[in-house]
Enzyme design. Structure first.
Site, short mmCIF file in Angstrom:
data_model
loop_
_atom_site.label_atom_id
_atom_site.label_comp_id
_atom_site.label_asym_id
_atom_site.label_seq_id
_atom_site.Cartn_x
_atom_site.Cartn_y
_atom_site.Cartn_z
N LEU A 62 0.84 -1.19 0.00
CA LEU A 62 0.00 0.00 0.00
C LEU A 62 0.88 1.24 0.00
CD1 LEU A 62 -2.84 -0.97 2.49
CD2 LEU A 62 -2.51 -1.58 0.09
N GLY B 259 1.19 -5.19 1.28
CA GLY B 259 0.14 -5.28 0.27
C GLY B 259 0.60 -6.00 -1.00
N ASN C 258 4.71 -7.45 6.65
CA ASN C 258 5.58 -6.81 7.64
C ASN C 258 4.90 -5.67 8.39
OD1 ASN C 258 5.47 -5.35 5.17
ND2 ASN C 258 7.32 -4.22 5.70
N GLU C 259 3.57 -5.63 8.37
CA GLU C 259 2.82 -4.52 8.95
C GLU C 259 3.27 -4.11 10.35
OE1 GLU C 259 1.60 -6.57 6.84
OE2 GLU C 259 0.22 -5.50 5.53
N1 CO8 Z 1 4.51 3.67 -0.16
C1 CO8 Z 1 4.97 4.87 -0.57
N2 CO8 Z 1 6.24 5.10 -0.95
C2 CO8 Z 1 7.09 4.05 -0.92
C3 CO8 Z 1 6.69 2.78 -0.50
C4 CO8 Z 1 5.34 2.61 -0.10
N3 CO8 Z 1 4.86 1.42 0.30
N4 CO8 Z 1 7.75 1.95 -0.57
C5 CO8 Z 1 8.78 2.68 -1.01
N5 CO8 Z 1 8.40 3.96 -1.24
C6 CO8 Z 1 9.22 5.06 -1.76
C7 CO8 Z 1 10.50 5.27 -0.94
O1 CO8 Z 1 10.23 6.10 0.18
C8 CO8 Z 1 11.39 5.93 -1.94
O2 CO8 Z 1 10.99 7.29 -2.07
P1 CO8 Z 1 12.07 8.44 -2.44
O3 CO8 Z 1 12.64 8.04 -3.76
O4 CO8 Z 1 11.26 9.67 -2.46
O5 CO8 Z 1 13.07 8.41 -1.33
C9 CO8 Z 1 11.01 5.24 -3.25
O6 CO8 Z 1 9.71 4.70 -3.03
C10 CO8 Z 1 11.95 4.12 -3.63
O7 CO8 Z 1 12.09 3.24 -2.52
P2 CO8 Z 1 13.49 2.59 -2.11
O8 CO8 Z 1 14.59 3.56 -2.33
O9 CO8 Z 1 13.34 2.03 -0.75
O10 CO8 Z 1 13.57 1.42 -3.22
P3 CO8 Z 1 14.35 0.02 -3.11
O11 CO8 Z 1 14.34 -0.54 -4.49
O12 CO8 Z 1 15.64 0.16 -2.38
O13 CO8 Z 1 13.43 -0.91 -2.17
C11 CO8 Z 1 11.33 -1.78 -1.38
C12 CO8 Z 1 12.15 -1.27 -2.58
C13 CO8 Z 1 11.93 -3.08 -0.88
C14 CO8 Z 1 9.91 -2.00 -1.85
C15 CO8 Z 1 11.42 -0.75 -0.25
O14 CO8 Z 1 11.06 0.50 -0.79
C16 CO8 Z 1 10.51 -1.01 0.91
O15 CO8 Z 1 10.78 -1.87 1.73
N6 CO8 Z 1 9.42 -0.23 1.00
C17 CO8 Z 1 8.48 -0.30 2.11
C18 CO8 Z 1 7.51 -1.39 1.88
C19 CO8 Z 1 6.53 -1.48 3.01
O16 CO8 Z 1 6.88 -1.61 4.17
N7 CO8 Z 1 5.27 -1.37 2.68
C20 CO8 Z 1 4.23 -1.48 3.64
C21 CO8 Z 1 3.02 -0.73 3.21
S1 CO8 Z 1 1.68 -1.05 4.34
C22 CO8 Z 1 0.69 -2.21 3.54
O17 CO8 Z 1 0.88 -2.52 2.41
C23 CO8 Z 1 -0.46 -2.86 4.27
C24 CO8 Z 1 -1.04 -1.97 5.26
C25 CO8 Z 1 -2.26 -2.55 5.95
C26 CO8 Z 1 -2.94 -1.43 6.73
C27 CO8 Z 1 -3.49 -1.87 7.99
C28 CO8 Z 1 -3.82 -0.69 8.89
C29 CO8 Z 1 -4.93 -0.98 9.87
#
Ligand code: CO8
Length: 260
Positions: free
Chosen positions: A66, A111, A135-136
């Site tokens: 997400l 997500g 990993n939430e």
């Molecule tokens: N949302 C928004 N922006 C993101 C996300 C995301 N999920 N993931 C990465 N980005 C952004 C980064 O901040 C970065 O931004 P910028 O260039 O401005 O600095 C850009 O995207 C590129 O990211 P990376 O430099 O980290 O790229 P890598 O290729 O090194 O890594 C990954 C890619 C592995 C995907 C890494 O970005 C990562 O681990 N991201 C976080 C993923 C994550 O933890 N997502 C969880 C989202 S929560 C969800 O999906 C379920 C929620 C359920 C809700 C329940 C509530 C009740």
């Protein structure tokens, strides 16, 4: 308007390949989810389409899950609209009559993992740099019951309990071991393998396969369908809490720092 989803439909095989192409990391924003649902719905209604392969055109990432920016500093109304779209995506994919295969060509947290788990079969690139999982808790948020249910249905109760409490992200080898993915292949063979596996699935009598899929998944789907409104309210009140917003801010800062 630039398209975040590219669909290649092969009329002769009846197989559509949906390429996610929303830079940088295919995060699931409201706009992205809406486009995804429209595309799935179109394929679902097309009688000549029987199989759907979901993959990514972005290097190293299947989907980052997400879009965190959709959950940070947004109005309750907007959060509610966003969550409804997340539900819609899951309902469409988990309940799809098509054979669905995830061609996981990179990392697939949260997500992204959920989306993969909605598919009938998962093939992941065998690259130890990639990871997959729900990993939430590491973000200080809680995977909703239907995320949990989907994982229980995929890997069983105890593995899900460990995975969710610890917010585990698994390497491809670990993911294969617990059954979170079904097969690992070299990076450049993910899509071709998905196409081969699809042929095998499409050889099964369709009606029997569809009814069987529905039998396995319907109770889980009905649970959300019966509680959609409450689930939205629950999400909105949780995500708009000051303490949760603070956790998300810290996680975003950690993501930026990790990069530097
Ligand atoms: N949302 C928004 N922006 C993101 C996300 C995301 N999920 N993931 C990465 N980005 C952004 C980064 O901040 C970065 O931004 P910028 O260039 O401005 O600095 C850009 O995207 C590129 O990211 P990376 O430099 O980290 O790229 P890598 O290729 O090194 O890594 C990954 C890619 C592995 C995907 C890494 O970005 C990562 O681990 N991201 C976080 C993923 C994550 O933890 N997502 C969880 C989202 S929560 C969800 O999906 C379920 C929620 C359920 C809700 C329940 C509530 C009740």
């Amino acid at each position: 308007t630039s398209s975040k989803i590219k669909v290649d439909f092969d009329q002769s095989s009846g197989v559509a390949v949906m390429h996610m192409q929303s830079p940088p990391v295919n995060s699931l924003s409201l706009e992205f989810l809406t486009e995804l649902c429209i595309n799935v719905e179109k394929l679902e209604m097309d009688k000549s389409c029987r199989g759907l392969i979901i993959t990514s055109n972005q290097p190293k990432v299947f989907s980052a899950g997400l879009d965190i920016m959709e959950m940070y500093g947004k109005s309750p109304e907007r959060c509610g609209e966003f969550w409804k779209a997340v539900q819609e995506m899951w309902l469409k994919l988990y309940g799809s009559n098509l054979v669905t295969i995830a061609a996981i060509s990179g990392s697939s947290p949260a997500g992204g993992c959920l989306m993969s788990m909605t598919c009938d079969y998962r093939i992941m690139a065998d690259n130890p740099r990639y990871s997959i999982g729900l990993n939430e808790t590491q973000l200080g948020i809680v995977a909703p019951f239907w995320f949990k249910d989907t994982m229980v249905n995929t890997v069983g109760h105890r593995t899900t309990e460990l995975a969710l409490e610890l917010g585990m992200l698994y390497s491809p080898a670990e993911a294969l071991k617990i059954g979170l993915v079904d097969q690992l292949v070299p990076e450049d063979q993910v899509l071709t393998t998905a196409t081969q596996i699809m042929t095998k699935w499409l050889a099964i009598p369709e009606h029997a396969r569809q009814i069987t899929k529905s039998m396995m998944r319907k109770p889980t789907i009905d649970k959300l369908t019966a509680n959609r409104e409450a689930d939205i309210n629950n999400f909105v009140s949780f995500i708009t809490k000051d303490s949760i917003q603070k956790s998300l801010r810290m996680y975003l800062e950690m993501l930026k720092k990790r990069k530097a």
